[in-house]
Scaffold this motif. Structure first.
Motif, PDB file in Angstrom:
ATOM      1  N   CYS A  49       0.857  -1.193   0.000  1.00  0.00           N
ATOM      2  CA  CYS A  49       0.000   0.000   0.000  1.00  0.00           C
ATOM      3  C   CYS A  49       0.891   1.240   0.000  1.00  0.00           C
ATOM      4  O   CYS A  49       1.833   1.329   0.794  1.00  0.00           O
ATOM      5  CB  CYS A  49      -0.900  -0.007   1.234  1.00  0.00           C
ATOM      6  SG  CYS A  49      -2.118   1.312   1.254  1.00  0.00           S
ATOM      7  N   VAL A  50       0.583   2.167  -0.916  1.00  0.00           N
ATOM      8  CA  VAL A  50       1.353   3.403  -1.007  1.00  0.00           C
ATOM      9  C   VAL A  50       0.402   4.590  -0.928  1.00  0.00           C
ATOM     10  O   VAL A  50      -0.749   4.496  -1.350  1.00  0.00           O
ATOM     11  CB  VAL A  50       2.192   3.474  -2.310  1.00  0.00           C
ATOM     12  CG1 VAL A  50       3.213   2.352  -2.359  1.00  0.00           C
ATOM     13  CG2 VAL A  50       1.314   3.450  -3.529  1.00  0.00           C
ATOM     14  N   LEU A  61      -3.270   3.571  -2.479  1.00  0.00           N
ATOM     15  CA  LEU A  61      -3.431   2.569  -3.516  1.00  0.00           C
ATOM     16  C   LEU A  61      -2.866   1.271  -2.965  1.00  0.00           C
ATOM     17  O   LEU A  61      -1.740   1.247  -2.464  1.00  0.00           O
ATOM     18  CB  LEU A  61      -2.688   3.007  -4.781  1.00  0.00           C
ATOM     19  CG  LEU A  61      -2.854   2.135  -6.017  1.00  0.00           C
ATOM     20  CD1 LEU A  61      -4.327   2.062  -6.436  1.00  0.00           C
ATOM     21  CD2 LEU A  61      -2.017   2.690  -7.156  1.00  0.00           C
ATOM     22  N   GLU A  62      -3.648   0.240  -3.059  1.00  0.00           N
ATOM     23  CA  GLU A  62      -3.292  -1.003  -2.396  1.00  0.00           C
ATOM     24  C   GLU A  62      -3.352  -2.176  -3.363  1.00  0.00           C
ATOM     25  O   GLU A  62      -4.288  -2.280  -4.153  1.00  0.00           O
ATOM     26  CB  GLU A  62      -4.293  -1.234  -1.253  1.00  0.00           C
ATOM     27  CG  GLU A  62      -4.056  -2.465  -0.431  1.00  0.00           C
ATOM     28  CD  GLU A  62      -5.053  -2.510   0.708  1.00  0.00           C
ATOM     29  OE1 GLU A  62      -6.196  -2.940   0.466  1.00  0.00           O
ATOM     30  OE2 GLU A  62      -4.696  -2.099   1.828  1.00  0.00           O
ATOM     31  N   LEU A  63      -2.347  -3.038  -3.297  1.00  0.00           N
ATOM     32  CA  LEU A  63      -2.333  -4.301  -4.023  1.00  0.00           C
ATOM     33  C   LEU A  63      -2.327  -5.421  -2.994  1.00  0.00           C
ATOM     34  O   LEU A  63      -1.624  -5.329  -1.980  1.00  0.00           O
ATOM     35  CB  LEU A  63      -1.095  -4.410  -4.915  1.00  0.00           C
ATOM     36  CG  LEU A  63      -0.940  -3.374  -6.023  1.00  0.00           C
ATOM     37  CD1 LEU A  63       0.375  -3.591  -6.754  1.00  0.00           C
ATOM     38  CD2 LEU A  63      -2.096  -3.442  -6.994  1.00  0.00           C
ATOM     39  N   LEU A  64      -3.079  -6.464  -3.283  1.00  0.00           N
ATOM     40  CA  LEU A  64      -3.186  -7.572  -2.338  1.00  0.00           C
ATOM     41  C   LEU A  64      -2.882  -8.900  -3.025  1.00  0.00           C
ATOM     42  O   LEU A  64      -3.208  -9.098  -4.190  1.00  0.00           O
ATOM     43  CB  LEU A  64      -4.607  -7.636  -1.747  1.00  0.00           C
ATOM     44  CG  LEU A  64      -5.126  -6.389  -1.034  1.00  0.00           C
ATOM     45  CD1 LEU A  64      -6.590  -6.558  -0.666  1.00  0.00           C
ATOM     46  CD2 LEU A  64      -4.289  -6.087   0.189  1.00  0.00           C
ATOM     47  N   ASN A  65      -2.262  -9.793  -2.268  1.00  0.00           N
ATOM     48  CA  ASN A  65      -2.122 -11.214  -2.598  1.00  0.00           C
ATOM     49  C   ASN A  65      -1.374 -11.496  -3.896  1.00  0.00           C
ATOM     50  O   ASN A  65      -1.838 -12.253  -4.740  1.00  0.00           O
ATOM     51  CB  ASN A  65      -3.492 -11.901  -2.627  1.00  0.00           C
ATOM     52  CG  ASN A  65      -4.170 -11.880  -1.275  1.00  0.00           C
ATOM     53  OD1 ASN A  65      -3.515 -11.678  -0.260  1.00  0.00           O
ATOM     54  ND2 ASN A  65      -5.460 -12.076  -1.265  1.00  0.00           N
ATOM     55  N   ALA A  76       8.098   0.482  -6.131  1.00  0.00           N
ATOM     56  CA  ALA A  76       8.488   1.621  -6.966  1.00  0.00           C
ATOM     57  C   ALA A  76       7.451   1.869  -8.059  1.00  0.00           C
ATOM     58  O   ALA A  76       7.066   3.019  -8.311  1.00  0.00           O
ATOM     59  CB  ALA A  76       9.867   1.370  -7.580  1.00  0.00           C
ATOM     60  N   LEU A  77       6.992   0.794  -8.717  1.00  0.00           N
ATOM     61  CA  LEU A  77       5.987   0.942  -9.772  1.00  0.00           C
ATOM     62  C   LEU A  77       4.668   1.472  -9.210  1.00  0.00           C
ATOM     63  O   LEU A  77       4.059   2.378  -9.780  1.00  0.00           O
ATOM     64  CB  LEU A  77       5.763  -0.403 -10.471  1.00  0.00           C
ATOM     65  CG  LEU A  77       4.735  -0.391 -11.600  1.00  0.00           C
ATOM     66  CD1 LEU A  77       5.138   0.589 -12.696  1.00  0.00           C
ATOM     67  CD2 LEU A  77       4.551  -1.794 -12.154  1.00  0.00           C
ATOM     68  N   LEU A  78       4.239   0.942  -8.080  1.00  0.00           N
ATOM     69  CA  LEU A  78       2.983   1.402  -7.476  1.00  0.00           C
ATOM     70  C   LEU A  78       3.097   2.857  -7.016  1.00  0.00           C
ATOM     71  O   LEU A  78       2.136   3.620  -7.118  1.00  0.00           O
ATOM     72  CB  LEU A  78       2.585   0.489  -6.306  1.00  0.00           C
ATOM     73  CG  LEU A  78       1.155   0.629  -5.814  1.00  0.00           C
ATOM     74  CD1 LEU A  78       0.154   0.354  -6.942  1.00  0.00           C
ATOM     75  CD2 LEU A  78       0.896  -0.295  -4.634  1.00  0.00           C
ATOM     76  N   GLY A  83       1.591   8.336  -7.705  1.00  0.00           N
ATOM     77  CA  GLY A  83       1.981   9.724  -7.970  1.00  0.00           C
ATOM     78  C   GLY A  83       1.162  10.321  -9.097  1.00  0.00           C
ATOM     79  O   GLY A  83       0.728  11.482  -9.020  1.00  0.00           O
ATOM     80  N   GLN A  84       0.935   9.548 -10.149  1.00  0.00           N
ATOM     81  CA  GLN A  84       0.105  10.014 -11.267  1.00  0.00           C
ATOM     82  C   GLN A  84      -1.327  10.268 -10.809  1.00  0.00           C
ATOM     83  O   GLN A  84      -1.939  11.272 -11.183  1.00  0.00           O
ATOM     84  CB  GLN A  84       0.127   8.990 -12.410  1.00  0.00           C
ATOM     85  CG  GLN A  84       1.465   8.870 -13.098  1.00  0.00           C
ATOM     86  CD  GLN A  84       1.853  10.158 -13.794  1.00  0.00           C
ATOM     87  OE1 GLN A  84       1.036  10.841 -14.384  1.00  0.00           O
ATOM     88  NE2 GLN A  84       3.125  10.511 -13.707  1.00  0.00           N
TER      89      GLN A  84
END
Length: 181
Positions: A49-50, A61-65, A76-78, A83-84
């Motif tokens: 999560c960033v 913004l969160e990515l899971l699993n 870094a990508l997230l 940022g965008q």
């Protein structure tokens, strides 16, 4: 991978810390709430999560699993994507502010014009009221009174037009204007 704009697991922690959270075993993280995962019916094993936005975050913004877990490249990508998104949010907020400022400027100009226009009938009303007070003839007083009422109707019409504009009603107003004697 399951991605979402997160208000669920990590947003509060990311907002407070102002930095990303990467957890490949969420059960070890104090910010993770297993009861919430159970309530929404989604098992979470790993999370990244960033914050969205610079300074004070506007979201997260969160990515899971992710199979195999998340790494520094994912973070870094997230962060670039977040940022965008943050810049887009700021652009929209700036547009909204500019729109509000333009509407206020328009309303200010409108009110300036209306107040100028209202002064004309009020000057007529004040002058004829003074004359009417001195007029001994009842018929002349009645004629003056009718003229005063027309001027007050004009002020009332201007007031209604401004209120209609403020409420978002836009219409073409027809008014007869006498240009000469």
């Amino acid at each position: 991978i399951f991605a979402l704009l997160s208000w669920f697991y990590w947003w509060g922690a990311v907002a407070v810390l102002g930095r990303p959270i990467l957890a490949n075993d969420v059960s070890r993280e104090s910010a993770f709430d297993p009861a919430l995962a159970e309530r929404i019916g989604y098992r979470v094993a790993s999370a990244l999560c960033v914050p969205i936005g610079e300074g004070e975050p506007v979201g997260a913004l969160e990515l899971l699993n992710k199979k195999g877990g998340f790494g520094a490249e994912d973070e870094a990508l997230l962060a670039v994507v977040a940022g965008q998104i943050g810049r887009r949010v700021e652009v929209e907020r700036a547009r909204e502010r500019q729109g509000r400022e333009e509407r206020l400027a328009t309303i200010g100009q409108l009110l300036s014009g209306v107040l100028h226009d209202v002064r004309n009938p009020l000057t007529v009303v004040a002058g004829y009221t003074q004359l009417m007070a001195l007029e001994p003839d009842a018929a002349e007083r009645k004629k003056t009174c009718q003229l005063l009422l027309r001027q007050l109707d004009a002020v009332d019409a201007m007031t209604r037009e401004v209120l209609d504009f403020a409420r978002g009603k836009v219409a073409v107003l027809k008014r007869r204007v006498v240009l000469g004697p």
